[in-house]
Structures are given as C-alpha cells and as structure tokens.
Motif scaffolding. Sequence first.
Motif, PDB file in Angstrom:
ATOM      1  N   LYS A  47      -0.709   1.568   2.417  1.00  0.00           N
ATOM      2  CA  LYS A  47      -1.899   0.732   2.561  1.00  0.00           C
ATOM      3  C   LYS A  47      -1.999  -0.308   1.449  1.00  0.00           C
ATOM      4  CE  LYS A  47      -4.547   4.407   4.836  1.00  0.00           C
ATOM      5  NZ  LYS A  47      -5.760   5.261   4.778  1.00  0.00           N
ATOM      6  N   ASP A  48      -1.087  -0.214   0.481  1.00  0.00           N
ATOM      7  CA  ASP A  48      -1.118  -1.141  -0.646  1.00  0.00           C
ATOM      8  C   ASP A  48      -0.371  -2.443  -0.367  1.00  0.00           C
ATOM      9  OD1 ASP A  48      -2.545   0.660  -2.217  1.00  0.00           O
ATOM     10  OD2 ASP A  48      -0.709   1.680  -2.841  1.00  0.00           O
ATOM     11  N   LYS A  71       1.304  -9.547   0.064  1.00  0.00           N
ATOM     12  CA  LYS A  71       2.048  -9.689   1.309  1.00  0.00           C
ATOM     13  C   LYS A  71       3.541  -9.677   0.992  1.00  0.00           C
ATOM     14  CE  LYS A  71      -1.577 -12.218   3.745  1.00  0.00           C
ATOM     15  NZ  LYS A  71      -1.928 -13.427   4.530  1.00  0.00           N
ATOM     16  N   TYR A 119       2.700 -13.152  -2.755  1.00  0.00           N
ATOM     17  CA  TYR A 119       3.796 -12.908  -1.817  1.00  0.00           C
ATOM     18  C   TYR A 119       5.041 -12.457  -2.584  1.00  0.00           C
ATOM     19  CZ  TYR A 119       1.036 -15.540   1.589  1.00  0.00           C
ATOM     20  OH  TYR A 119       0.033 -15.970   2.428  1.00  0.00           O
ATOM     21  N   TYR A 169       7.577  -1.145  12.868  1.00  0.00           N
ATOM     22  CA  TYR A 169       6.448  -1.699  12.113  1.00  0.00           C
ATOM     23  C   TYR A 169       6.321  -3.214  12.286  1.00  0.00           C
ATOM     24  CZ  TYR A 169       6.206   2.961  10.260  1.00  0.00           C
ATOM     25  OH  TYR A 169       6.075   4.332  10.170  1.00  0.00           O
ATOM     26  N   THR A 229      -2.942  -9.812  -4.601  1.00  0.00           N
ATOM     27  CA  THR A 229      -2.703 -11.082  -3.921  1.00  0.00           C
ATOM     28  C   THR A 229      -1.287 -11.569  -4.181  1.00  0.00           C
ATOM     29  OG1 THR A 229      -3.506 -12.358  -5.828  1.00  0.00           O
ATOM     30  CG2 THR A 229      -5.129 -11.737  -4.136  1.00  0.00           C
ATOM     31  N   GLN A 286       0.865  -5.480   2.660  1.00  0.00           N
ATOM     32  CA  GLN A 286       0.764  -6.067   3.991  1.00  0.00           C
ATOM     33  C   GLN A 286       2.116  -6.682   4.318  1.00  0.00           C
ATOM     34  OE1 GLN A 286      -2.445  -8.862   4.566  1.00  0.00           O
ATOM     35  NE2 GLN A 286      -1.566  -9.658   6.461  1.00  0.00           N
ATOM     36  N   TRP A 287       2.807  -6.097   5.269  1.00  0.00           N
ATOM     37  CA  TRP A 287       4.159  -6.554   5.601  1.00  0.00           C
ATOM     38  C   TRP A 287       4.089  -7.752   6.545  1.00  0.00           C
ATOM     39  CZ3 TRP A 287       8.046  -4.669   2.829  1.00  0.00           C
ATOM     40  CH2 TRP A 287       7.791  -3.498   2.107  1.00  0.00           C
ATOM     41  N   ILE A 288       4.848  -8.768   6.226  1.00  0.00           N
ATOM     42  CA  ILE A 288       4.830 -10.007   7.002  1.00  0.00           C
ATOM     43  C   ILE A 288       6.247 -10.402   7.392  1.00  0.00           C
ATOM     44  CG2 ILE A 288       2.719 -10.854   5.905  1.00  0.00           C
ATOM     45  CD1 ILE A 288       4.548 -12.695   4.195  1.00  0.00           C
TER      46      ILE A 288
END
Length: 250
Positions: free
Chosen positions: A206-207, A2, A181, A29, A179, A209-211
């Motif tokens: 796809k590699d 993330k 951050y 996005y 896994t 996960q933007w948060i």
Amino acid sequence: MKIAVRLDDITPDMDWGRFLKFKTLLDRYQVKPLIGVVPDNRDENLIKQSKDKPEDFWQYVKDLEKDGWTLAMHGVHHLYTTGKGGIFPLNDFSEFAGLPFAQQKEMLLQGRRILEERGIKTDIFMAPAHSYDRNTLKALKETGFTAITDGFGNRPYLWRGLRFYPISFNLRSTFKKKTGYSTMVVHTDTINEEDLQRYESYFKSKDAQWISFGEYISQPARRITIVAKAKEFLMAKGKYLIVKGRSRGK
C-alpha cells in the motif's frame, strides 16, 4: 510514490521461463513496464536454453509494445569492453564509457539500424551496467535518442539535452516517500521463486502506486542542477563501493 518497472537484458535467447513468470505478475497487477531490448546480443551470460522461446522474438516484442509496454535499446551487443564506470558509476565496466565519441556513435547507429530493420523504433536508451559518459550522451543526441532510463531522483530531469528517468537507489527507502516517481529495475534472468514472492509483496504494498512506464515518460522533466548531478555521482559511486565491499566479505 509512483513506481514504474524496467526489465533489462531482453534477448531472443534469454531465460523465457523466468521472464514469463514475472510477466504473469505484471499482468496480474496490470503494470506495463519498460523493456531493454539488446539489438544483437553477444553476451554469453544472456544465452540460455529455454523451451518457452517464442517462434518470432521480434514480433513478440512488437506485440508487447501494442499491449502498452515501452521499448528501449539496451546497448548494442551487451559486451563490456572497458573498465570504466562513466558518469553514473554503479559499476566499473561498460559497453560504452571510455570509448571514443566516433566509435560510440557508430555503435548506436548500428543498434538503431538492427532494431528498425525488425520494425522496432525507440528513442529511449538503456545503458548496459548503467554506465555511460559524456561522449555517450553526445552520441545519443546525434543518433536520434532523446531519453535515458537511469540516474537518481524523484522526478524526470533534463541534462545535456536529454531526458532522464531515474531508477530507485533503494526500494525500501523509495516506498517510504509520499510523492514523486521512480523505477524498479528487474533482471528476470536471475529471479527465483523466492524473488517472485518478494516482488509480488511489492506489487501488493500500500506504500507504492505502480504505474506504466508510459505514464512515467509523460511527466514533465525539470532541469537538474550541477550540485544535484554531483550528488547523484557520489550516490552511485557509494552504492558501487558498498556492493563491492559486501561481495568481498562473502
């Protein structure tokens, strides 16, 4: 993995055209970043002519916060006054590292006053050039700051009474991790159209996960070991030497 986003060098006189183009990507996005606001910019390199400048910069910043963006204090004047890399030596210059504790504390108090007079409150510090020393950390704690956006690692960590939110050492490697951050650091003042295309490919990846940075700071922080801190220092110093070597070779 993330990944959150942080934007450095946010000032009233920055290149607003470039900033707004990158903001369009963030909005597309749905990524809410951390922005480093310079309380009283005196760095001429950050002063640009821009027709897109908002009428009220400080209100604009507060509106971004209302929209879910997170604010940090990015130094005070953004002037590099020493040739020290500090304890996270990604560079060999600093606004803070190497200065006496009392002077650093007064600078931080001044920066907080300026922001609070404009209705902006934050307990997150973003050091110009990523450089700070132990006096900086002590002064941060005594002036009400609780967190720093810097360091390496895959989780928020605790050290010397402060929370650290690590940045990416290398984005390609960061994307490969399954896994944890991290933070992608962006200086919008220097991006061009090719950079924008590259950043959009990152957001599409796809590699990762933007948060939002808000989600990042909600994660629990773990205590870091002395060994891990020593490794972080060596990684930062190594990256500095590699970048410096490449620049000399050009």
